[in-house]
Design a protein around this motif. Structure first.
Motif, PDB file in Angstrom:
ATOM      1  N   ASP A 230       0.216  -1.044  -6.014  1.00 23.78           N
ATOM      2  CA  ASP A 230      -0.807  -2.076  -5.811  1.00 23.78           C
ATOM      3  C   ASP A 230      -1.051  -2.381  -4.338  1.00 23.78           C
ATOM      4  O   ASP A 230      -1.760  -3.343  -4.012  1.00 23.78           O
ATOM      5  CB  ASP A 230      -0.410  -3.363  -6.536  1.00 23.78           C
ATOM      6  CG  ASP A 230       0.974  -3.875  -6.140  1.00 23.78           C
ATOM      7  OD1 ASP A 230       1.601  -3.271  -5.232  1.00 23.78           O
ATOM      8  OD2 ASP A 230       1.433  -4.869  -6.735  1.00 23.78           O
TER       9      ASP A 230
ATOM     10  N   LYS B  18      -1.593  -4.053 -10.104  1.00 21.76           N
ATOM     11  CA  LYS B  18      -2.667  -3.140 -10.478  1.00 21.76           C
ATOM     12  C   LYS B  18      -2.805  -2.035  -9.430  1.00 21.76           C
ATOM     13  O   LYS B  18      -2.600  -2.263  -8.241  1.00 21.76           O
ATOM     14  CB  LYS B  18      -3.987  -3.891 -10.650  1.00 21.76           C
ATOM     15  CG  LYS B  18      -3.956  -4.876 -11.812  1.00 21.76           C
ATOM     16  CD  LYS B  18      -5.334  -5.475 -12.081  1.00 21.76           C
ATOM     17  CE  LYS B  18      -5.282  -6.378 -13.307  1.00 21.76           C
ATOM     18  NZ  LYS B  18      -6.629  -6.941 -13.617  1.00 21.76           N
TER      19      LYS B  18
ATOM     20  N   GLU C 249      -8.411   0.633 -12.350  1.00 22.58           N
ATOM     21  CA  GLU C 249      -8.152   0.063 -13.664  1.00 22.58           C
ATOM     22  C   GLU C 249      -9.402   0.187 -14.527  1.00 22.58           C
ATOM     23  O   GLU C 249     -10.506   0.345 -14.018  1.00 22.58           O
ATOM     24  CB  GLU C 249      -7.768  -1.420 -13.538  1.00 22.58           C
ATOM     25  CG  GLU C 249      -6.578  -1.694 -12.628  1.00 22.58           C
ATOM     26  CD  GLU C 249      -5.246  -1.259 -13.224  1.00 22.58           C
ATOM     27  OE1 GLU C 249      -5.183  -1.108 -14.469  1.00 22.58           O
ATOM     28  OE2 GLU C 249      -4.292  -1.061 -12.454  1.00 22.58           O
TER      29      GLU C 249
END
Length: 519
Positions: A435, A457, A477
């Protein structure tokens, strides 16, 4: 419709009550495929309305994700879900079947390639100027892997202009014509698409193979080359995707090989091809005035017994010490810098066609994402690593390692721009660092900043605007976004919603072969 699971449990219960419990037969996966999948994916699993379902085509799709797709379907496509009609054991049997090679390896002939070609837009329907008002060279082509679409993005206003469906699972970066008008895409299951950016329309498509590695576009815009895993071949097209030639991908000794990668070597007016299963590369000249090639430099099985052949499109063999999974060029395109997945690196001088240096590259370097810049007036290259948390920096005069820069974990991409003093690198393959982007000073080779806008993420793949003012990162994502950063202050400017934006490609940076991006 009765739920098959309830029926199954009712039968089992009845068997228990009567004392006659029979073992359940194993689902016949081949019959299940024939009944539920063949009409869209083909008798040989080579694709049709739906994509190819061969192990080579599915190598980047986890089995758990394949099971979910079969069970639940795929939104915004014609792929239905079978979770209410097939039992869990049958669903799993189908997944196992798809990841098992067929008994007879399917082929894809030159005639099948020709027959697959589709002219999707007639030339007389295309205007010779952009149908929008944005700078056509400061556009981004954004590949959205979440729902298999692409978006044309205005790099000045940072707003989408157009969004359109693509073939399933685009593989490798799109490639541009020299004027930036056309972009060519390759899908994992072999489809090559030509898209007219000025008119926002797909112009033509053709299927080069059943599992395609990547494509290259010649520096004069006249030719497109595709490299295949299946069948093992290299396929040459003209700019309108008409088939010109199919090369069997095999060594001078006749060993068949998959193709690792194909790239355009613009100053040389040639394509470079690396073979994945044999230590050999090819150079394929495409200039009209390419000089003749001596028989000893080419494959006898391709060119017969002639002592000399015309040079254009004639593959010239470059013997290697090791297989090249990945490679990179120096800015003059004199040297090919390559690495295998076992960390062995080598520098090949393309003029004399032999290795001139070994590289100290541990782990699994990703040279295809390498970049170059001048440091103290001297050229250096840097590459991320798919296995180790490090960036390797190499002096391009001596081919010695200058520094190993620690990162938060294995990364896939690094990017820069001529107008910024910084390099951005991801650690997207690290469970804890995926991330975060790290920013490296080009002069000191030190990490000077980290950005972590969405904890937990995946954040990856930086690309710069034409002027280098903004850096765009992918929030990788399903419900992701492009996150725009000020390249000087590293502050977030805005977010543009996207469906798993796996990559974005600035037209100007690509057609000018910016040192800060991959070619």
């Amino acid at each position: 419709m009765l739920n098959p699971t309830l029926i199954r449990w009712a039968a089992l219960l009845a068997g228990l009550m009567t004392g006659h419990v029979l073992a359940e037969p194993m689902p016949n996966a081949a019959e299940l495929y024939q009944q539920h999948c063949l009409s869209c994916h083909g008798a040989q699993r080579t694709g049709g309305m739906g994509p190819a379902l061969l192990p080579q085509s599915l190598e980047r799709l986890k089995r758990s994700d394949a099971l979910k797709t079969i069970r639940d379907g795929r939104p915004a496509t014609q792929m239905p879900g079978f979770g209410t009609t097939l039992e869990p054991a049958a669903l799993q049997a189908l997944v196992d079947h798809l990841y098992t090679p067929p008994a007879d390896t399917p082929g894809w002939t030159a005639e099948q390639i020709r027959q697959s070609r589709q002219q999707t837009t007639a030339p007389d329907q295309l205007k010779n100027k952009p149908v929008f008002k944005a700078d056509p060279h400061n556009l981004f082509v954004v590949v959205e892997g979440g729902d298999h679409h692409a978006t044309i993005l205005d790099g000045d206003k940072l707003t989408p202009i157009h969004r359109f469906a693509t073939r399933y699972a685009l593989h490798g970066g799109p490639k541009f014509s020299p004027d930036g008008r056309y972009v060519y895409f390759a899908s994992r299951d072999g489809w090559i698409s030509k898209f007219d950016i000025w008119n926002l329309k797909t112009v033509a498509e053709i299927r080069a193979g059943l599992n395609t590695r990547n494509i290259a576009v010649s520096s004069d815009g006249r030719y497109v080359l595709a490299g295949n895993y299946l069948p093992q071949s290299v396929v040459l097209f003209d700019q309108d995707l008409n088939l010109l030639r199919v090369y069997d991908a095999q060594s001078a000794e006749g060993k068949i090989s998959r193709v690792s990668a194909v790239y355009d070597a613009a100053p040389r007016k040639s394509f470079i091809v690396a073979l994945k299963d044999v230590p050999e590369a090819w150079e394929i000249p495409y200039a009209d005035d390419a000089p003749p090639v001596a028989k000893g430099q080419v494959h006898d099985h391709q060119l017969g017994e002639a002592v000399f052949q015309p040079g254009q499109f004639t593959p010239i063999t470059i013997p290697l010490d090791d297989i090249l999974d990945d490679f990179f060029f120096d800015p003059p395109y004199t040297h090919l810098i390559g690495a295998s997945r076992n960390g062995k690196g080598q520098v090949i001088n393309l003029n004399i066609r032999r290795k001139i240096a070994d590289l100290d590259l541990a782990g699994m370097p990703h040279l295809g994402s390498g970049i170059t810049w001048l440091r103290d007036g001297q050229p250096i290259l840097a590459t991320p690593n798919l296995k180790d948390g490090q960036v390797t920096v190499i002096d391009m005069r001596t081919w010695q390692t200058i520094k190993q820069i620690p990162t938060l974990g294995p990364g896939f991409f690094m990017r820069s721009h001529e107008n910024t003093p910084y390099v951005w690198v991801d650690s997207m393959m690290s469970p804890t660092g995926k991330d975060t982007l790290q920013i490296i000073d080009k002069a000191t080779l030190e990490v000077v900043k980290t950005v972590r806008p969405e904890p937990g993420k995946t954040l990856a793949h930086i690309e710069f605007t034409r002027d280098g003012k903004y850096a765009l990162a992918s929030l990788w994502e399903q419900d992701g976004a492009l996150i725009v950063f000020d390249a000087a202050t590293w502050k977030e400017i805005k977010r543009i919603p996207m469906s798993k934006p796996v990559g974005k490609y600035n037209v100007y940076n690509k057609i000018t072969r910016s040192a800060g991006t991959s070619h």
